[in-house]
Design an enzyme around this catalytic site. Structure first.
Site, PDB file in Angstrom:
ATOM      1  CB  CYS A  91      -0.934   0.001   1.205  1.00 49.28           C
ATOM      2  SG  CYS A  91      -1.995  -1.459   1.312  1.00 49.28           S
ATOM      3  CG  HIS A 361      -6.471   1.242   0.264  1.00 46.66           C
ATOM      4  ND1 HIS A 361      -5.299   1.873  -0.094  1.00 46.66           N
ATOM      5  CD2 HIS A 361      -6.100   0.156   1.013  1.00 46.66           C
ATOM      6  CE1 HIS A 361      -4.270   1.208   0.407  1.00 46.66           C
ATOM      7  NE2 HIS A 361      -4.733   0.160   1.076  1.00 46.66           N
TER       8      HIS A 361
END
Length: 425
Positions: A91, A361
């Protein structure tokens, strides 16, 4: 070291986009960042960094950036022979791309450098691909090591490690155990986590590029479908697709641009990366280490930060990161959220974009989308969700982005901190 500026930033809308390809998302992010920077073309770009996590799941395991930029090169929209460096860090991938472009300019290797992050995680006809993408964020060679670690952590937190019991990924279970441990040790409540989620869904309702643009009350968050206690669905980031980009330049390059472009540029006061380890449960997390490095580099401290975007893959993360970044005392994050300090109009607004739980996300794009939000805020261009700042001119001057990727125990595998400063005005 010479000064580095962000001259342009852009993020696509985050959403489930089954009809958008990696190449179309790349094109939008690239053309969007050129337009934001006030550049007619990308002819002056000397280096480029491309971030992506999951393209290998779709068959493109190597040369990802080169493949996505091939049509742009062919059409004369992106200069030929420019080095394209591919990066991946879970991420934190897009933040690694930003860090690489920053170092290129900082070192004099480039006067203008590009960072791009693109991701697709929604695969409606093959959901196993989504799982494969996320599984890459944890050790697949020695799985017993982290299973033993989490089993021990489950005993210490009072929440047994039962992966995927609620239908989420193992990451949601690790966040849930951290939340349970925090609740047990510091008295944090599920309602405080719900407050963080509801607050960010409100911010997201003001963001036209957020994946979720609706309000969710605290009670609705509490009553939503359980994912892994104490976390409910509204407290967890969704699956989605998107892209984001930034253009970084030297002061010499900036001074050669029109005044309107100079006025919208933002200085990079610090960009730092740190690596994770299997830490003791009570040991400060990796973001604390990365933030301390960034504060030293910038010559600033937590009290100087006026707004922040933090990696709230779950809403507990905002509570925890508020502590790790020094915005409040260790163990006081729940009360800090409850005080309203992190809401729009509060003393230090956090995740005005809506955060990961509302903005979305797409893992390889997330870090640069944080930069795009902070750039809007520092330029005074965030419309209904604009923060006031402390300088008296109605716009913040100092902002921080925290972005973590992958997991090693309860640490991120990698953590980025970026500190930005508005110098114009």
């Amino acid at each position: 070291m010479r000064d580095v500026y962000v001259i342009g930033s852009y993020g696509t809308k985050f959403a489930k986009l089954p009809d958008s390809s990696f190449k179309t998302l790349t094109r939008e992010a690239y053309q969007g960042v050129l337009q934001d920077a006030g550049l007619e073309s990308g002819a002056d770009i000397e280096n480029a960094w491309f971030g992506n996590c999951g393209m290998g799941t779709f068959g493109q395991r190597n040369i990802r950036g080169q493949v996505c930029f091939t049509p742009l090169v062919r059409e004369g929209l992106f200069p030929e022979r420019v080095a394209m460096i591919n990066v991946e860090g879970g991420c934190a991938t897009a933040s690694m791309a930003f860090h690489g472009a920053w170092k290129d300019v900082l070192s004099g290797q480039a006067e203008l450098a590009l960072a791009v992050g693109v991701e697709k995680t929604f695969v409606p006809d093959a959901p196993e691909r989504t799982l494969e993408i996320f599984e890459g964020g944890i050790d697949q060679f020695d799985t017993q090591e982290w299973q033993d670690y989490y089993t021990h952590a489950g005993e210490a937190s009072g929440k047994p490690f039962q992966p995927n019991a609620g239908g989420g990924t193992v990451f949601m279970d690790t966040y849930a155990m951290q939340a349970a441990y925090h609740m047990k040790k510091h008295g944090t409540t599920q309602r405080q986590i719900a407050l963080a989620a509801s607050k960010n869904h409100h911010h997201g309702s003001l963001n036209p590029k957020a994946q979720y643009q609706f309000e969710v009350s605290v009670d609705q968050v509490m009553q939503d479908r359980p994912i892994s206690w104490p976390l409910t669905r509204s407290m967890c980031a969704p699956v989605g697709d998107g892209g984001a980009a930034a253009l970084l330049c030297s002061e010499d390059f900036l001074q050669a641009q029109p005044q309107a472009v100079q006025d919208r540029a933002v200085k990079v006061r610090a960009s730092t990366l740190s690596g994770g380890k299997y830490r003791d449960l009570d040991e400060p997390g990796l973001s604390h280490v990365a933030a301390e490095k960034a504060y030293r580099l910038a010559g600033l401290g937590p009290d100087d930060i006026e707004i922040a975007e933090v990696h709230d893959a779950t809403s507990f993360c905002e509570i925890y990161q508020s502590e790790m970044l020094g915005f409040c005392e260790i163990g006081k994050g729940g009360g800090y959220i409850e005080s309203g300090a992190t809401a729009l109009g509060g003393a230090r607004p956090i995740n005005l974009s809506g955060g990961l739980v509302s903005k979305g996300h797409p893992v390889g794009a997330t870090g640069l989308s944080m930069i795009a939000e902070l750039m809007l805020q520092l330029r005074g261009e965030a419309d209904a969700r604009q923060a006031a700042g402390r300088s008296g001119d109605g716009v913040p001057r100092i902002a921080l982005a925290e972005n973590g990727g992958g997991v090693i125990g309860f640490d991120e595998a990698a953590c980025s901190i970026v500190i930005l400063e508005r110098t114009a005005g």
